[in-house]
Design an enzyme around this catalytic site. Structure first.
Site, mmCIF file in Angstrom:
data_model
loop_
_atom_site.group_PDB
_atom_site.id
_atom_site.type_symbol
_atom_site.label_atom_id
_atom_site.label_comp_id
_atom_site.label_asym_id
_atom_site.label_seq_id
_atom_site.Cartn_x
_atom_site.Cartn_y
_atom_site.Cartn_z
ATOM 1 N N ILE A 81 49.654 41.962 39.574
ATOM 2 C CA ILE A 81 48.561 43.181 39.439
ATOM 3 C C ILE A 81 48.457 44.077 40.616
ATOM 4 O O ILE A 81 48.415 45.153 40.598
ATOM 5 C CB ILE A 81 47.318 42.683 38.868
ATOM 6 C CG1 ILE A 81 47.338 42.218 37.465
ATOM 7 C CG2 ILE A 81 46.116 43.747 38.859
ATOM 8 C CD1 ILE A 81 45.936 41.710 37.043
ATOM 9 N N ASP A 87 35.174 45.974 36.547
ATOM 10 C CA ASP A 87 35.367 45.652 35.274
ATOM 11 C C ASP A 87 34.983 44.226 35.079
ATOM 12 O O ASP A 87 35.129 43.844 33.853
ATOM 13 C CB ASP A 87 36.990 45.873 34.966
ATOM 14 C CG ASP A 87 37.384 45.524 33.691
ATOM 15 O OD1 ASP A 87 36.827 46.424 32.641
ATOM 16 O OD2 ASP A 87 38.319 44.656 33.415
ATOM 17 N N ALA A 139 40.038 46.282 31.313
ATOM 18 C CA ALA A 139 41.340 46.510 32.050
ATOM 19 C C ALA A 139 42.550 46.231 31.679
ATOM 20 O O ALA A 139 43.429 46.841 31.625
ATOM 21 C CB ALA A 139 40.893 46.189 33.551
ATOM 22 N N HIS A 148 34.793 44.545 31.114
ATOM 23 C CA HIS A 148 36.142 43.695 30.960
ATOM 24 C C HIS A 148 37.079 44.208 30.167
ATOM 25 O O HIS A 148 37.803 43.141 29.194
ATOM 26 C CB HIS A 148 35.658 42.289 30.796
ATOM 27 C CG HIS A 148 36.675 41.225 31.504
ATOM 28 N ND1 HIS A 148 36.256 39.768 31.836
ATOM 29 C CD2 HIS A 148 37.831 41.107 31.677
ATOM 30 C CE1 HIS A 148 36.964 39.081 32.276
ATOM 31 N NE2 HIS A 148 38.346 39.860 32.293
ATOM 32 N N ASP A 200 47.490 38.432 51.312
ATOM 33 C CA ASP A 200 47.768 37.811 50.141
ATOM 34 C C ASP A 200 48.117 36.466 50.768
ATOM 35 O O ASP A 200 48.802 36.315 51.870
ATOM 36 C CB ASP A 200 48.895 38.364 49.264
ATOM 37 C CG ASP A 200 49.356 37.341 48.038
ATOM 38 O OD1 ASP A 200 48.602 37.635 46.842
ATOM 39 O OD2 ASP A 200 49.883 36.466 48.064
ATOM 40 N N ARG A 245 38.201 38.638 39.182
ATOM 41 C CA ARG A 245 37.289 37.742 38.451
ATOM 42 C C ARG A 245 35.661 38.114 39.044
ATOM 43 O O ARG A 245 35.745 38.094 40.171
ATOM 44 C CB ARG A 245 37.451 36.201 38.507
ATOM 45 C CG ARG A 245 38.465 35.807 37.491
ATOM 46 C CD ARG A 245 37.978 36.178 36.085
ATOM 47 N NE ARG A 245 38.992 35.687 34.974
ATOM 48 C CZ ARG A 245 39.872 36.555 34.362
ATOM 49 N NH1 ARG A 245 39.883 37.865 34.668
ATOM 50 N NH2 ARG A 245 40.850 36.223 33.498
ATOM 51 N N GLU A 282 28.750 37.510 32.832
ATOM 52 C CA GLU A 282 29.249 38.577 31.851
ATOM 53 C C GLU A 282 28.932 37.927 30.486
ATOM 54 O O GLU A 282 28.830 36.752 29.904
ATOM 55 C CB GLU A 282 30.878 38.471 31.673
ATOM 56 C CG GLU A 282 31.357 39.274 32.898
ATOM 57 C CD GLU A 282 32.851 39.487 32.778
ATOM 58 O OE1 GLU A 282 33.525 38.887 31.658
ATOM 59 O OE2 GLU A 282 33.528 39.888 33.710
#
Length: 333
Positions: A165, A270, A296, A294, A184, A246, A275
């Site tokens: 992503i 998102d 996306a 949520h 990363d 997340r 949630e």
């Protein structure tokens, strides 16, 4: 060889799975009892694996998760088990990246503000419009023009988590002429886009230079609570935090405090923790916050991509090869 599926899949999907799995036997378990009995000599499993099912497995060599995220899938016994685990990563990369660019364009061009004004019948340009000839400025929030309406080519995009992503987000940022930075734990370079992906230890450097900070990392024991008040204070006061990873990666209480203290310019979420976000949550009423539920990864293409990934990994297993989406169980990705 035997592949056990639990919960059971529909007839059409099962037919394609059986074709890909030849000469392996495929058990489409309609009940937990059937799944438990069939696990005793299963070589492969697809579905929701539990400690109870794993305990029955004496010959299990491969498990395919039905999801990309693994925080609700892995458990200690699975991590210590010698079987290989694969997930569904890569299904949503382009879709989520499109969503991120939608967030960025909203903030760059104030679209989120104008949509809200439209509902009120309010014509109120954001920023000082005196540079426009013969323009009578309506009352509104006055911001310097470099903040009110941005040239994206003057802005820096920072991505936390340069996986499938994050890579697509960076490619889209490059197409808009943005400067790019990324951190990363594994990816070192993104050929043709970003030559030097920084190690995670350089997260503070990314936070300090990025105008848009995108969280695209998976939820793991390492990333939970990664973005809290100290990290938010490292960001530019005009910067926007975007989370499509997340919810628990970003501490919402700390985010609210930073927004209220004007320590950052805004946020686009998102994913949240919890949630769904409660209706009385203060983030709903903040004008510099965009919230989507949520979605996306939502796309009509995902179901077919999901099946194709499963079929590819089944074929590889039959050929004695590792799955294309193998993960590090201990790392959760």
């Amino acid at each position: 060889m035997k592949l056990v599926i639990y919960p059971a899949v529909d007839v059409d999907r099962l037919s394609r799975i059986c074709e890909a799995a030849l000469p392996m036997d495929v058990i489409n378990a309609g009940t937990l009892e059937i799944a438990l009995n069939e696990m005793e000599n299963a070589d492969a499993f697809f579905g929701k694996l539990t400690p109870e099912l794993l305990q029955r497995a004496a010959t299990l060599r491969w498990v395919q998760s039905p999801t990309a995220s693994l925080e609700h899938f892995v458990f200690p016994e699975l991590i210590s088990h010698p079987c290989v685990l694969s997930n569904m990563r890569g299904l949503f990369s382009d879709v989520v990246a499109d969503h991120v660019l939608g967030f960025i364009l909203c903030f760059a061009r104030n679209l989120h503000i104008y949509v809200r004004q439209q509902q009120q019948g309010l014509w109120s340009p954001v920023g000082d419009q005196s540079y426009v000839a013969n323009f009578v400025n309506a009352p509104g929030t006055v911001l310097p023009m470099d903040r009110a309406h941005q040239h994206l080519s003057d802005r820096t995009l920072g991505v936390i988590g340069v996986g499938s992503i994050g890579q697509e987000v960076l490619r889209r940022g490059a197409a808009f002429g943005m400067s790019l930075v990324g951190v990363d734990a594994r990816t070192k370079t993104l050929p043709g886009v970003l030559d030097d992906v920084w190690p995670v230890e350089r997260l503070p450097d990314l936070l300090q230079v990025a105008d848009y900070v995108v969280v695209a990392a998976p939820l793991t024991p390492v990333t939970r609570g990664l973005i809290r008040r100290p990290q938010l204070r490292m960001m530019k006061k005009s910067a926007v935090l975007i989370n499509v990873g997340r919810g628990p990666i970003v501490d919402l209480d700390d985010l609210i405090q930073s927004l209220q203290a004007h320590e950052i310019g805004g946020a686009a979420l998102d994913v949240t923790d919890p949630e769904p976000l409660p209706a009385d949550h203060p983030l709903w009423t903040m004008s510099n916050v965009i919230i989507t539920p949520h979605v996306a990864a939502a796309s009509p293409k995902i179901a077919e991509r999901h099946l194709e990934t499963l079929l590819e990994n089944i074929r590889l297993f039959v050929q004695g090869k590792p799955p294309a989406t193998q993960v590090d169980k201990a790392a959760w990705y």
